[in-house]
Design a protein around this motif. Structure first.
Motif, mmCIF file in Angstrom:
data_model
loop_
_atom_site.group_PDB
_atom_site.id
_atom_site.type_symbol
_atom_site.label_atom_id
_atom_site.label_comp_id
_atom_site.label_asym_id
_atom_site.label_seq_id
_atom_site.Cartn_x
_atom_site.Cartn_y
_atom_site.Cartn_z
ATOM 1 N N UNK A 1 36.159 -51.776 31.615
ATOM 2 C CA UNK A 1 34.953 -52.308 32.236
ATOM 3 C C UNK A 1 33.809 -52.398 31.238
ATOM 4 N N UNK A 2 33.460 -53.626 30.878
ATOM 5 C CA UNK A 2 32.268 -53.830 30.061
ATOM 6 C C UNK A 2 31.081 -54.071 30.988
ATOM 7 N N UNK A 3 29.912 -54.342 30.403
ATOM 8 C CA UNK A 3 28.717 -54.516 31.224
ATOM 9 C C UNK A 3 28.839 -55.712 32.172
ATOM 10 N N UNK A 4 29.553 -56.743 31.731
ATOM 11 C CA UNK A 4 29.730 -57.928 32.583
ATOM 12 C C UNK A 4 30.569 -57.588 33.806
ATOM 13 N N UNK A 5 31.702 -56.888 33.594
ATOM 14 C CA UNK A 5 32.557 -56.543 34.734
ATOM 15 C C UNK A 5 31.844 -55.607 35.710
ATOM 16 N N UNK A 6 31.101 -54.644 35.193
ATOM 17 C CA UNK A 6 30.381 -53.727 36.079
ATOM 18 C C UNK A 6 29.407 -54.483 36.978
ATOM 19 N N UNK A 7 28.685 -55.440 36.387
ATOM 20 C CA UNK A 7 27.736 -56.241 37.177
ATOM 21 C C UNK A 7 28.480 -57.121 38.185
ATOM 22 N N UNK A 8 29.588 -57.721 37.745
ATOM 23 C CA UNK A 8 30.323 -58.608 38.644
ATOM 24 C C UNK A 8 30.970 -57.847 39.797
ATOM 25 N N UNK A 9 31.462 -56.641 39.534
ATOM 26 C CA UNK A 9 32.016 -55.818 40.614
ATOM 27 C C UNK A 9 30.924 -55.493 41.641
ATOM 28 N N UNK A 10 29.750 -55.120 41.139
ATOM 29 C CA UNK A 10 28.629 -54.827 42.044
ATOM 30 C C UNK A 10 28.276 -56.069 42.869
ATOM 31 N N UNK A 11 28.246 -57.235 42.220
ATOM 32 C CA UNK A 11 27.922 -58.488 42.922
ATOM 33 C C UNK A 11 28.951 -58.807 44.009
ATOM 34 N N UNK A 12 30.244 -58.629 43.675
ATOM 35 C CA UNK A 12 31.319 -58.914 44.635
ATOM 36 C C UNK A 12 31.203 -57.998 45.847
ATOM 37 N N UNK A 13 31.064 -56.689 45.603
ATOM 38 C CA UNK A 13 30.995 -55.741 46.719
ATOM 39 C C UNK A 13 29.775 -56.014 47.592
#
Length: 259
Positions: free
Chosen positions: A27-39
């Motif tokens: 998990x890089x910074x992009x994936x962490x943000x995208x996971x938060x956005x999806x949830x």
């Protein structure tokens, strides 16, 4: 729409895939943000009642992207990252869907926190599950302290955090960390079968019970996330953390000095 994750909706079922297979879904910074956005987007989606979370390629997730932590050309803004980590943990815990984690390969560090935040966890027998932040001188984040304690209680949570022990599916099941073990290659098949069973049940009442149980704990999770964020920012400045990531990259045993 997303660079590092894929969300597919199939009627009342949604499937979220961590999609950085070349990096073991670290998990890089992009994936962490995208996971938060999806949830957060799923929180307002009343059409979806079950969510399966899985990893593309040969593993679920190796955890936080350590290479990004030490990239001199693009240094990680830990404060910014921790905001996204808190967002994803809080949104995951309060989702109005029943969440199923289908684990194959590794689910380590933040990847394991994500798994533990799900309602039902199925892991393959030779998967590698670990709350292994200790190896690089950090504390669990993504609600790791909270989710571990919810599953196994404070005494065992401490031991798992302090040891960073890597467990296979059978060991994790014996400790009460997961809900089922299947043969290698079968986690997604089993998750889909469980999802089908849920969708044939009076799932609205099941989701209502989840909400009643989780609502009581929201304030505690928020406090844990705040404390994890503060501790992680502090740990990132320690000598032991620097030694831990250098040893990881150099593939050697770290020499910690308690500072």
């Amino acid at each position: 729409m997303y660079k590092t994750v894929e969300l597919v909706k199939e009627g009342r079922l949604a499937r979220l895939t961590l999609n950085r297979p070349e990096s073991m879904n670290a998990m890089d910074d992009v994936m962490m943000k995208e996971l938060a956005d999806v949830f957060e987007s799923l929180k307002s989606d009343v059409t979806v009642q079950v969510l399966i979370i899985q990893g593309a390629g040969r593993t679920f997730s190796a955890g936080g992207d350590i290479k990004k932590m030490i990239d001199p050309n693009n240094p990680l803004d830990i404060g910014k990252v921790m905001v996204c980590v808190s967002r994803l943990a809080k949104a995951l815990y309060t989702l109005p869907q029943i969440t199923i984690a289908a684990v194959h390969g590794a689910a380590a560090g933040l990847g394991f926190s994500l798994v533990l935040g799900c309602d039902y966890i199925i892991a393959e027998e030779n998967s590698k599950l670990a709350m292994n932040f200790i190896g690089i001188g950090l504390v669990p984040d993504g609600g790791g302290h909270f989710f571990l304690k919810e599953r196994v209680g404070v005494p065992q949570a401490k031991q798992l955090i302090w040891s960073g022990k890597v467990m296979n599916g059978h060991e994790a099941l014996a400790k009460g960390l997961i809900d089922g073990v299947v043969a290698d290659g079968q986690s997604v098949v089993h998750a889909e079968a469980y999802a089908t069973k849920l969708l044939a049940a009076p799932i609205t009442s099941m989701i209502a019970s989840k909400n009643i149980l989780h609502e009581q704990k929201k304030a505690e999770l928020e406090n844990v996330l705040k404390m994890e964020n503060e501790a992680q920012v502090a740990m990132r400045k320690t000598g032991d953390h620097l030694e831990g990531i250098q040893a990881f990259v150099q593939k050697r045993k770290p020499e910690f000095k308690g500072n």
